[in-house]
Design a protein around this motif. Structure first.
Motif, mmCIF file in Angstrom:
data_model
loop_
_atom_site.group_PDB
_atom_site.id
_atom_site.type_symbol
_atom_site.label_atom_id
_atom_site.label_comp_id
_atom_site.label_asym_id
_atom_site.label_seq_id
_atom_site.Cartn_x
_atom_site.Cartn_y
_atom_site.Cartn_z
ATOM 1 N N GLU A 103 -5.698 68.357 100.378
ATOM 2 C CA GLU A 103 -5.376 67.029 100.911
ATOM 3 C C GLU A 103 -4.154 67.092 101.829
ATOM 4 N N GLN A 104 -3.190 67.923 101.469
ATOM 5 C CA GLN A 104 -2.005 68.091 102.315
ATOM 6 C C GLN A 104 -2.347 68.865 103.585
ATOM 7 N N ALA A 105 -3.162 69.923 103.439
ATOM 8 C CA ALA A 105 -3.501 70.771 104.593
ATOM 9 C C ALA A 105 -4.215 69.982 105.689
ATOM 10 N N VAL A 106 -5.098 69.066 105.296
ATOM 11 C CA VAL A 106 -5.864 68.339 106.315
ATOM 12 C C VAL A 106 -5.043 67.226 106.964
ATOM 13 N N ARG A 107 -3.786 67.072 106.552
ATOM 14 C CA ARG A 107 -2.879 66.125 107.220
ATOM 15 C C ARG A 107 -2.028 66.796 108.296
ATOM 16 N N LEU A 108 -2.170 68.118 108.443
ATOM 17 C CA LEU A 108 -1.420 68.811 109.490
ATOM 18 C C LEU A 108 -1.832 68.288 110.865
ATOM 19 N N PRO A 109 -0.890 68.143 111.787
ATOM 20 C CA PRO A 109 -1.236 67.655 113.127
ATOM 21 C C PRO A 109 -2.242 68.542 113.853
ATOM 22 N N VAL A 110 -2.273 69.854 113.505
ATOM 23 C CA VAL A 110 -3.171 70.771 114.204
ATOM 24 C C VAL A 110 -4.543 70.877 113.540
#
Length: 466
Positions: A103-110
């Motif tokens: 869930e945190q990883a898919v919030r990265l801007p890239v």
């Protein structure tokens, strides 16, 4: 007059951030302002720090200013309020901590796409079993510490019955012709193309690691790395190798790029964290822009480490095959800690598969179980929602610590006996009970892969446990 000498501490004292800009600034000032006093030099650096945009086009100070501008832009980065949508396979088998990491990883801007495999469990940064696609950026910890960790299976012309009839020979060959552990190395390493690659001369870190790479070629790591004899049951008459359905003797190995990959991962992760500061909870997901020098260096080093890992497996198999006087009938292999440039939905992406198997349409792969559970040779279905991916194994049901605290040696030995498996080395942290049920994991990804053959371990070699 004495030449100018600056220390990192001097620059930090006037407000310079802890990042590569400090070493760049020291180099520029000591070269172009070498006859200035330290006071004058620091005064110049203070002006650049206060307004870096005013110096970007300066022939001398521009290098410093550019890095300061980059740093300011990076510090302004924040995670998206809402992450991109991603597919989850076998959610009922996945620990909540791995879900939270994704869930945190898919919030990265890239981040541009993602998926979570049924063997997923907690990792550093990206969960093991996590697939994350980014736009022109590579995340060293999205690849993992063991770059190019991979599976390799060789099907041989040895009769299956020989594994019992010549049991002692199989054990001796496996023991004598493999090496395991963090410092494992061979005294004499045969020539290998990968060791002659130009990257070893062109990139300082790889040049430093060349001797280590030479010694460790053809060795295996610790933890869940293994080399094992077993029996392959080919089910599909239309298999890619033209082999008749039935049982065959096979070698299966699992390991990666050894100390070479670990040090590349460590170096570029530290650099990514300096260049791309992120909130504490996602700091391990710092990325490198592929248009940057650091990004290109990592990409070249990662690909070299992947090829090195492949060469390690080939050498291991070559030694065992030669010692047994056998011939290879077929081979299947795949990475599962790597990043690829791929096109999905018409867009080029960098697809990180950290503990996930490539499963594009028609792509072959191996998904292992445990010491006692079967592994599977599979053919990818090219499922778009999974980003052409599948699990890389059964996945851990227990952490290493939990396994060693809750599983007894007696219980593990009994399970090995019940399944007719010989274990050489190995520890309680790798006990079969520490892993998920491989058949449940496979049932959760029937949309991702089709099974061509099943592999059952018989004699397993691992690093010494505990």
């Amino acid at each position: 007059m004495a030449k100018l000498k600056l220390r990192g501490k001097d620059l930090r004292n006037i407000g310079y951030p802890e990042s590569p800009v400090i070493s760049i600034a020291i180099g520029v000032m000591e070269l172009h302002y070498k006859h200035h006093s330290q006071e004058d030099a620091l005064a110049v650096l203070s002006k650049v720090l206060a307004s870096p945009q005013d110096y970007v086009n300066d022939e001398v100070l521009g290098k410093i200013a550019e890095r300061l501008v980059e740093k300011q832009e990076q510090e302004a980065r924040a995670l998206r309020d809402n992450g991109i949508k991603y597919a989850v396979y076998g959610a009922e088998f996945i620990d909540p901590s791995a879900i939270r990491q994704m869930e945190q990883a898919v919030r990265l801007p890239v981040a541009v796409a993602g998926a979570l495999m049924p063997d997923a469990h907690h990792g550093y940064g990206l969960p093991i079993g996590g697939v994350l696609a980014t736009g022109n950026a590579v995340i060293p910890y999205g690849v993992g510490v063991d770059i190019g960790c991979r599976m390799c299976l060789s099907i041989l012309d040895l009769p299956v019955k020989s594994q019992q009839a010549e049991y002692n020979k199989y054990v001796k060959v496996l023991t004598d012709h493999t090496k395991f552990g963090a410092g494992a190395a061979w005294k004499h390493t045969p020539d290998a193309e990968v060791l002659e690659r130009k990257e070893f001369e062109e990139l300082p870190l790889l040049k430093f690691l060349h001797d280590k790479a030479v010694g460790q070629l053809g060795t295996s790591g610790s933890g869940n790395h293994f080399v094992e004899w077993g029996v392959v049951h080919i089910q599909d008459a239309q298999n890619e190798w033209g082999l008749m359905p039935g049982e065959y003797t096979a070698i299966l190995s699992h390991s990666g790029s050894r100390g070479l990959g670990a040090q590349v991962a460590g170096h570029y992760t530290r650099l990514a964290k300096e260049l791309c500061p992120l909130p504490k909870e996602v700091q391990h997901l710092a990325w490198l822009d592929l248009n940057s020098e650091a990004g290109q260096e990592y990409w070249l080093s990662m690909n070299l480490a992947g090829d090195y890992a492949s060469a390690c497996h080939h050498l291991i198999h070559e030694r065992l095959v030669k010692a047994m006087g056998a011939e290879v009938l077929a081979r299947v292999e795949n990475h599962h800690n790597f990043a690829w440039k791929e096109t999905h939905e018409g867009k080029e992406m960098i697809v990180h598969r950290k503990g996930a198997t490539p499963a594009g349409k028609g792509v072959m792969g191996i998904i292992p179980g445990s010491m006692t559970a079967p592994g599977y040779i599979v053919r990818g279905r090219g499922e778009a929602a999974s980003l052409d991916s599948a699990s890389h194994g059964a996945g851990r049901a227990m952490s290493r610590t939990a396994a060693t605290q809750s599983i007894t040696r007696h219980a593990m030995d009994k399970m090995l006996r019940d399944h007719g498996v010989t274990l050489i080395g190995g520890g309680l942290d790798e006990a079969p009970m520490a892993y998920k049920n491989i058949n449940e994991v496979m049932s959760a990804q029937t949309d991702l892969v089709e099974v061509l053959a099943r592999f059952q371990p018989t004699i397993v070699r691992m690093a010494d446990g505990e």
